[in-house]
Design a protein around this motif. Structure first.
Motif, PDB file in Angstrom:
ATOM      1  N   ALA A   1      -0.321   0.958  -1.731  1.00 39.56           N
ATOM      2  CA  ALA A   1      -0.374  -0.196  -2.622  1.00 39.56           C
ATOM      3  C   ALA A   1       0.624   0.005  -3.748  1.00 39.56           C
ATOM      4  CB  ALA A   1      -1.773  -0.398  -3.184  1.00 39.56           C
ATOM      5  N   LEU A   2       1.111  -1.115  -4.269  1.00 40.15           N
ATOM      6  CA  LEU A   2       1.997  -1.128  -5.428  1.00 40.15           C
ATOM      7  C   LEU A   2       1.363  -2.060  -6.448  1.00 40.15           C
ATOM      8  CD1 LEU A   2       4.731  -0.061  -6.487  1.00 40.15           C
ATOM      9  CD2 LEU A   2       5.751  -2.215  -5.730  1.00 40.15           C
ATOM     10  N   THR A   3       0.864  -1.480  -7.587  1.00 37.46           N
ATOM     11  CA  THR A   3       0.134  -2.268  -8.569  1.00 37.46           C
ATOM     12  C   THR A   3       1.072  -3.218  -9.305  1.00 37.46           C
ATOM     13  OG1 THR A   3       0.426  -0.673 -10.358  1.00 37.46           O
ATOM     14  CG2 THR A   3      -1.430  -0.319  -8.864  1.00 37.46           C
ATOM     15  N   TYR A   4       0.474  -4.152 -10.050  1.00 37.50           N
ATOM     16  CA  TYR A   4       1.285  -5.121 -10.815  1.00 37.50           C
ATOM     17  C   TYR A   4       2.066  -4.417 -11.922  1.00 37.50           C
ATOM     18  CZ  TYR A   4      -2.140  -4.840 -14.601  1.00 37.50           C
ATOM     19  OH  TYR A   4      -2.941  -4.405 -15.619  1.00 37.50           O
ATOM     20  N   GLU A   5       1.679  -3.180 -12.248  1.00 35.89           N
ATOM     21  CA  GLU A   5       2.407  -2.403 -13.247  1.00 35.89           C
ATOM     22  C   GLU A   5       3.515  -1.584 -12.630  1.00 35.89           C
ATOM     23  OE1 GLU A   5      -1.061  -0.349 -14.590  1.00 35.89           O
ATOM     24  OE2 GLU A   5      -1.123  -1.489 -16.470  1.00 35.89           O
ATOM     25  N   GLY A   6       3.677  -1.645 -11.266  1.00 32.21           N
ATOM     26  CA  GLY A   6       4.727  -0.912 -10.595  1.00 32.21           C
ATOM     27  C   GLY A   6       4.356   0.500 -10.202  1.00 32.21           C
ATOM     28  N   VAL A   7       3.092   0.818 -10.206  1.00 27.77           N
ATOM     29  CA  VAL A   7       2.627   2.165  -9.849  1.00 27.77           C
ATOM     30  C   VAL A   7       2.301   2.194  -8.362  1.00 27.77           C
ATOM     31  CG1 VAL A   7       0.921   3.955 -10.270  1.00 27.77           C
ATOM     32  CG2 VAL A   7       1.734   2.527 -12.161  1.00 27.77           C
ATOM     33  N   ALA A   8       2.924   3.148  -7.628  1.00 30.29           N
ATOM     34  CA  ALA A   8       2.686   3.289  -6.192  1.00 30.29           C
ATOM     35  C   ALA A   8       1.455   4.152  -5.963  1.00 30.29           C
ATOM     36  CB  ALA A   8       3.898   3.903  -5.511  1.00 30.29           C
ATOM     37  N   GLN A   9       0.633   3.718  -5.025  1.00 23.65           N
ATOM     38  CA  GLN A   9      -0.581   4.449  -4.670  1.00 23.65           C
ATOM     39  C   GLN A   9      -0.596   4.633  -3.163  1.00 23.65           C
ATOM     40  OE1 GLN A   9      -3.621   1.918  -6.253  1.00 23.65           O
ATOM     41  NE2 GLN A   9      -3.442   2.726  -8.347  1.00 23.65           N
ATOM     42  N   ILE A  10      -0.633   5.896  -2.699  1.00 23.44           N
ATOM     43  CA  ILE A  10      -0.572   6.231  -1.275  1.00 23.44           C
ATOM     44  C   ILE A  10      -1.955   6.679  -0.828  1.00 23.44           C
ATOM     45  CG2 ILE A  10       0.581   7.614   0.461  1.00 23.44           C
ATOM     46  CD1 ILE A  10       2.405   5.669  -1.097  1.00 23.44           C
ATOM     47  N   TYR A  11      -2.423   6.109   0.262  1.00 24.32           N
ATOM     48  CA  TYR A  11      -3.758   6.417   0.785  1.00 24.32           C
ATOM     49  C   TYR A  11      -3.709   7.088   2.149  1.00 24.32           C
ATOM     50  CZ  TYR A  11      -5.055   3.161  -2.890  1.00 24.32           C
ATOM     51  OH  TYR A  11      -5.199   2.528  -4.091  1.00 24.32           O
ATOM     52  N   ALA A  12      -2.534   7.054   2.877  1.00 26.13           N
ATOM     53  CA  ALA A  12      -2.445   7.681   4.192  1.00 26.13           C
ATOM     54  C   ALA A  12      -2.417   9.195   4.030  1.00 26.13           C
ATOM     55  CB  ALA A  12      -1.207   7.197   4.929  1.00 26.13           C
ATOM     56  N   ASN A  13      -3.077   9.894   4.962  1.00 27.57           N
ATOM     57  CA  ASN A  13      -3.160  11.350   4.871  1.00 27.57           C
ATOM     58  C   ASN A  13      -2.249  12.065   5.869  1.00 27.57           C
ATOM     59  OD1 ASN A  13      -5.144  11.160   2.897  1.00 27.57           O
ATOM     60  ND2 ASN A  13      -6.769  10.959   4.428  1.00 27.57           N
ATOM     61  N   GLY A  14      -2.030  11.470   7.036  1.00 32.52           N
ATOM     62  CA  GLY A  14      -1.332  12.183   8.099  1.00 32.52           C
ATOM     63  C   GLY A  14       0.179  12.117   8.012  1.00 32.52           C
ATOM     64  N   SER A  15       0.787  11.078   7.455  1.00 34.08           N
ATOM     65  CA  SER A  15       2.240  10.901   7.467  1.00 34.08           C
ATOM     66  C   SER A  15       2.757  10.698   6.050  1.00 34.08           C
ATOM     67  CB  SER A  15       2.625   9.694   8.339  1.00 34.08           C
ATOM     68  OG  SER A  15       2.113   9.833   9.644  1.00 34.08           O
ATOM     69  N   GLU A  16       4.087  10.862   5.935  1.00 31.47           N
ATOM     70  CA  GLU A  16       4.731  10.596   4.663  1.00 31.47           C
ATOM     71  C   GLU A  16       4.968   9.099   4.542  1.00 31.47           C
ATOM     72  OE1 GLU A  16       8.210  12.870   4.232  1.00 31.47           O
ATOM     73  OE2 GLU A  16       7.228  14.816   4.498  1.00 31.47           O
TER      74      GLU A  16
END
Length: 645
Positions: free
Chosen positions: A528-543
């Motif tokens: 996800a990419l928040t409205y403030e521009g902060v990236a949030q990664i939730y996948a565990n297996g891949s980059e």
């Protein structure tokens, strides 16, 4: 005759009321023998408490008399005589258990009315009771037991001196109860003064109590008066709570106290305090003072007592007096970004501020917005961001305000003020239950939001076929139509590719079902990419990486993709708006793209490895077969040659 008197000498003792005296006896026995040796095995013995005994005029006298060592029936008779000090030792009959005409003139009327009587505790135990002592009752009292023995042996009477002292016990109060309703949780203070002026050493005890009425359950519907001791201070200054009701627990918790102070005019002042009255405290209150003296036998006796009615107390329950209201009333409509102000007012609380309050603002029934604890600490609910965007404070006694500096669309809903009252406890513990919790009527808050239209399109850019180890690139294009500044929050979710549905042809042979591995049908959040521009990664297996290519284009990349990364990818967009104060809020406008299928093909190296593996396996198999065949034939030929030799 001489030897006859010698035989009965050790037990011969006649009462003072006897009409004859024994003849003198010669000193036959040695003087060295103790009196205990001279006592016989069975002798009548009459006993009274040792004296002198001091009692107060106008109050009861009780003299127990016990006879033992007697012959005859188990139930003995008792007769009481009085020797007044001013009568020259003249004997006056008081009362008898066997002769109704026994009392002399001074006691005849009092015996008839029961003011003077004999109460029997057992066949050999009886007590003289004078209900109200008079000064002329002072003197020496003798308890005589008429003989039922075959011979006179032992003592048949006992005497004790009784001193009648004047009544000097005084009791008073400074303020009475008016009977007006008092709110539950109010503080109650009752005072009582007591004093006694006596030449003898006496002690005082004071008790505060309550009389209440409860239905007796009789057909007539009458009431039975119940007397409950609340708290007392005894003759040795020990404070003791009452046993009935919850008085002991309230005393242990420090909610009921009794204090002795020095009062005016030589009187002692006793103060009873209830920090928080409860409904069970309704009733008629009294103060009771008792005068005590230590008798010669070492026992404490109550010699005087006075009871003073203080008045009636009516406790009004909080449920009847408490009211909680909120303002403004009805419906409040605001523009997004406008300030929201709500007020909670509490009425009907006990006077003096002795009760702790927990005030909460609730939204949509169970969502807590903010609270003020009884010790004044403000805390916010689940939305902690409100701690910097709002305030809650106590404006005045019983008045609390909630302010949101910039209202958001999520702030809409029905607001209620919930007040929990801890009656009489300013700082209750965390496990203390509230006396009562009441909520106000609801205030509906509506927020007008600007019209927002949003759409999202996800696509997989054209390029070579995706294989394992490749980088998956997905683009999400978002279009927003509205007025004013906005930002978009984008998130990617992945769902497994559904298996194809195979339809069975008619007359086709049945095939055994093959086991299928479990399939995860629930979409899984990738990034996800928040409205403030902060990236949030939730996948565990891949980059995984996510970024913004332009004002309306967002990119998701899965590096070194594995088999688990294939599936149906969906882009979800939420629009955030900015209020006039510069704060960002979720407008509630959402959009979701159609699913993009990502499938990974096998690599060339993997395809070349398949025939190589098959070829090597075939060669090994053929070689093993040839070697085994040759070796088998050679061994058989060698065995035949050895047999010929």
């Amino acid at each position: 005759d001489r030897y006859y008197f010698l035989f009965f000498l050790p037990c011969l003792y006649l009462p003072s009321s006897a009409r004859f005296s024994p003849p003198p006896l010669p000193p036959i026995f040695p003087t060295s023998l103790s009196p205990s040796v001279l006592q016989c095995a069975l002798c009548r013995d009459v006993t009274l408490p040792p004296g002198p005994i001091y009692r107060v005029a106008g109050f009861p006298l009780s003299l127990p008399c016990v006879v033992s060592g007697f012959e005859g029936p188990r139930t003995q008779d008792f007769e009481w005589f009085l020797y007044r000090e001013d009568a020259g030792g003249r004997q006056i009959g008081v009362v008898s258990t066997r002769d109704q005409g026994f009392p002399y003139a001074p006691f005849q009327a009092r015996v008839r009315t029961g003011e003077v009587r004999v109460e029997r505790d057992a066949g050999d135990k009886a007590r003289l009771v004078v209900q109200r002592l008079r000064p002329e009752d002072q003197g020496k009292y003798e308890c005589y037991t008429p003989s039922t023995d075959s011979t006179f042996r032992g003592n048949y009477s006992a005497s004790v001196a009784v001193k009648v002292i004047p009544d000097t016990l005084q009791i008073s109060y400074s303020r009475s109860l008016t009977g007006q309703p008092v709110p539950e949780g109010s503080e109650l203070t009752l005072s009582c003064s007591a004093a006694v002026q006596s030449r003898q050493h006496t002690h005082l005890s004071v008790t505060f109590g309550k009389r209440g009425g409860q239905s007796s359950g009789s057909p007539a519907g009458g009431e039975v008066s119940t007397i409950r001791e609340i708290i007392s201070i005894d003759r040795v200054l020990t404070v003791t709570p009452g046993r009935s009701g919850s008085y002991k627990k309230r005393y242990d918790d420090g909610e009921i106290t009794l204090e002795k102070r020095n009062g005016e005019g030589g009187r002692d002042l006793y103060l009873m305090k209830m920090k928080a009255v409860q409904p069970e405290d309704t009733g008629s209150y009294f103060c009771e003072a008792s005068q005590w003296i230590l008798d010669p036998d070492g026992s404490w006796q109550k010699i005087a007592q006075r009871t003073l009615d203080i008045g009636n107390l009516t406790v009004q329950q909080l449920a009847e007096s408490l009211s909680v209201s909120s303002s403004p009333r009805g419906v409040v409509t605001l523009q997004v970004g406008s300030p929201l102000s709500l007020t909670c007012e509490v009425a009907g609380l006990p006077a003096g501020g002795t009760s702790g309050l927990l005030v909460q603002w609730m939204k949509r029934g169970s969502v807590e917005v903010a609270r003020i604890s009884p010790d004044g600490v403000v805390s916010w609910g689940d939305d902690l961001s409100r701690a910097s965007g709002g305030s809650m404070e106590k404006v005045a006694d019983g008045k609390y305000s909630l302010k949101l500096f910039s209202a958001r669309p999520s702030d809409s809903g029905v607001y209620r003020c919930a007040v929990s009252v801890y009656a009489g406890r300013r700082n209750p513990g965390p496990s203390t239950a509230a006396t009562l919790t009441q909520r106000s009527e609801g205030v509906t808050v509506n927020l007008k939001t600007k019209d927002v239209v949003v759409s999202a399109v996800a696509e997989l850019p054209r390029g070579p076929l995706l294989k394992r180890g490749s980088t998956i690139t997905l683009i999400c294009n978002v279009t927003v139509t509205t007025t004013g500044p906005t930002e978009v929050q984008v998130q990617w979710v992945r769902q497994p590719i559904p298996e194809p549905v195979i339809t069975k042809r008619e007359n086709a042979p049945a095939e055994p079902p093959s086991p299928r591995p479990p399939v995860e049908d629930k979409p899984r959040l990738v990034a996800a990419l928040t409205y403030e521009g902060v990236a949030q990664i939730y996948a565990n297996g891949s980059e995984v990486s996510i970024d913004r290519l332009s004002a309306s284009s967002y990119r998701l990349r899965v590096h070194s993709a594995a088999t688990d990364d294939q599936g149906l990818y969906v882009c979800q967009a939420e629009v955030w708006g900015q209020d006039p104060h510069g704060g960002w809020y979720n407008t509630g406008a959402k959009a979701e793209s159609s699913a993009v299928t990502v499938y990974l093909y096998a690599r060339v190296a993997d395809l070349l490895l398949i025939p190589l593996v098959i070829g090597v396996s075939s060669s090994l198999f053929v070689g093993i077969v040839i070697i085994a065949t040759v070796t088998c034939c050679f061994m058989k030929r060698l065995a035949k040659q050895r047999a010929r030799k």
